[in-house]
Design a protein around this motif. Structure first.
Motif, mmCIF file in Angstrom:
data_model
loop_
_atom_site.group_PDB
_atom_site.id
_atom_site.type_symbol
_atom_site.label_atom_id
_atom_site.label_comp_id
_atom_site.label_asym_id
_atom_site.label_seq_id
_atom_site.Cartn_x
_atom_site.Cartn_y
_atom_site.Cartn_z
ATOM 1 N N GLY A 131 34.146 45.688 8.822
ATOM 2 C CA GLY A 131 32.998 46.057 7.990
ATOM 3 C C GLY A 131 32.396 47.381 8.408
ATOM 4 O O GLY A 131 32.065 48.230 7.567
ATOM 5 N N ASP A 132 32.257 47.587 9.716
ATOM 6 C CA ASP A 132 31.702 48.848 10.203
ATOM 7 C C ASP A 132 32.669 50.003 9.960
ATOM 8 O O ASP A 132 32.254 51.111 9.620
ATOM 9 C CB ASP A 132 31.380 48.734 11.692
ATOM 10 N N ALA A 177 32.073 53.431 7.852
ATOM 11 C CA ALA A 177 32.301 54.733 8.478
ATOM 12 C C ALA A 177 33.286 55.596 7.700
ATOM 13 O O ALA A 177 33.228 56.830 7.755
ATOM 14 C CB ALA A 177 32.800 54.547 9.913
ATOM 15 N N THR A 178 34.193 54.957 6.980
ATOM 16 C CA THR A 178 35.265 55.709 6.302
ATOM 17 C C THR A 178 35.123 55.725 4.784
ATOM 18 O O THR A 178 35.873 56.431 4.104
ATOM 19 C CB THR A 178 36.632 55.093 6.640
ATOM 20 N N HIS A 179 34.201 54.940 4.237
ATOM 21 C CA HIS A 179 34.033 54.797 2.785
ATOM 22 C C HIS A 179 35.278 54.217 2.125
ATOM 23 O O HIS A 179 35.563 54.494 0.952
ATOM 24 C CB HIS A 179 33.663 56.130 2.138
ATOM 25 N N ILE A 234 39.290 56.948 12.563
ATOM 26 C CA ILE A 234 38.451 57.398 11.453
ATOM 27 C C ILE A 234 39.001 58.665 10.800
ATOM 28 O O ILE A 234 39.106 58.739 9.563
ATOM 29 C CB ILE A 234 36.997 57.586 11.917
ATOM 30 N N PRO A 235 39.381 59.723 11.570
ATOM 31 C CA PRO A 235 39.936 60.909 10.909
ATOM 32 C C PRO A 235 41.178 60.609 10.071
ATOM 33 O O PRO A 235 41.364 61.172 8.983
ATOM 34 C CB PRO A 235 40.266 61.849 12.081
ATOM 35 N N THR A 236 42.040 59.712 10.585
ATOM 36 C CA THR A 236 43.232 59.337 9.818
ATOM 37 C C THR A 236 42.841 58.676 8.506
ATOM 38 O O THR A 236 43.396 58.970 7.439
ATOM 39 C CB THR A 236 44.115 58.385 10.636
#
Length: 298
Positions: A8-9, A13-15, A49-51
């Protein structure tokens, strides 16, 4: 696992929705860093997250999942850039086709009054030409290549054009998506056959003729008018549809200025009387429900 993010978090964080993250996990695009064997909870790390952000942008551009996988699996930056650039080029091509279709629809909705239809008796004439069995989907490319080859042969053989170039298109191209097509240039002089180029005689014909102004992709409107006209007057006969290219890409790159005469074979009981009647009868075709197509713009 330290600094782990529950699904969920990670979603916030990534939309990327939880449902989307589950799908990406199932297809092997973005696997969680850890899955609790007892609860099935998925955990991600901040490093992922960047990926996820790259994946979201590539998918927003409609890149297929297999291609996204290829981008992520490629360590070389140049190769990654080439994969992304190739997809962007495909998007540009699709966008251009969409714009063309939108413009064509707008033209259809605000079409001008239908061009008049006249009857003509066309005599046979010698020509230089190229004939082939062509799939309808391949017709525009074949037409363009054949026309270029013909005009090069006319120049190389020092032939004298005696009229505008044209084309003959069998009904099978539209009915069965494949059929014989011929492009030709009427000429005076001895034609030396070479490659696909040959000497031919364009047959005589009785035609109902109208004029199309604009790109050939929109010539189906003129075909529709002719089809409706011949149906109303019950004069259509079997035979190839005919086009004459009075102004085309050889004259101007602006397709809106192209001029094409389109002929539909008809039966005329008396050519002289029919011509007199046609000149006095300003009957124009306005219906477009005839089942017809176009040789070069389909």
């Amino acid at each position: 696992m330290r600094h782990a993010l529950m699904v969920g978090d990670f979603s916030k964080a990534t939309h990327l929705s939880v449902k989307t993250l589950r799908h990406y996990h199932q297809v092997g695009l973005l696997r969680p860093a850890e899955v609790d064997p007892g609860t099935g909870y998925r955990y991600y790390t901040p490093d992922q997250i960047p990926t996820a952000q790259v994946i979201r942008r590539l998918r927003d551009l409609d890149m297929p999942i297999t291609d996204v996988k290829a981008v992520l699996a490629t360590p070389d930056a140049r190769t990654r850039g080439a994969l992304i650039a190739a997809h962007l080029d495909r998007l540009e091509s699709e966008l251009a086709r969409t714009r063309s279709a939108v413009d064509s629809l707008r033209d259809l909705l605000r079409r001008p009054a239908a061009a008049p239809v006249e009857h003509r008796t066309i005599p046979a004439c010698p020509a230089i030409g190229i004939t082939a069995e062509v799939d309808r989907a391949d017709l525009p490319a074949w037409w363009q290549g054949a026309r270029g080859e013909l005009h090069a042969a006319v120049q190389a053989q020092d032939l004298d054009p005696t009229g505008p170039g044209g084309g003959l298109y069998a009904g099978g191209i539209f009915q069965d998506d494949r059929g014989p097509a011929t492009v030709f240039v009427p000429v005076a002089g001895h034609v030396r056959p070479i490659g696909r180029v040959e000497a031919l005689v364009v047959p005589a014909a009785e035609l109902a003729v109208t004029t199309h102004h604009g790109p050939l992709a929109d010539a189906d409107l003129a075909y529709g008018e002719l089809g409706a006209y011949t149906a109303r007057h019950e004069i259509g006969v079997a035979g190839p549809l005919r086009e004459y290219y009075l102004r085309d890409a050889r004259d101007t790159p602006d397709a809106s200025r192209w001029v094409t005469e389109i002929g539909w074979p008809v039966f005329r009981a008396d050519a002289d009387d029919a011509a007199d009647n046609d000149n006095s009868d300003a009957d124009t075709a306005t219906d477009t429900d005839a089942d017809v197509g176009h040789g070069t713009g389909a």
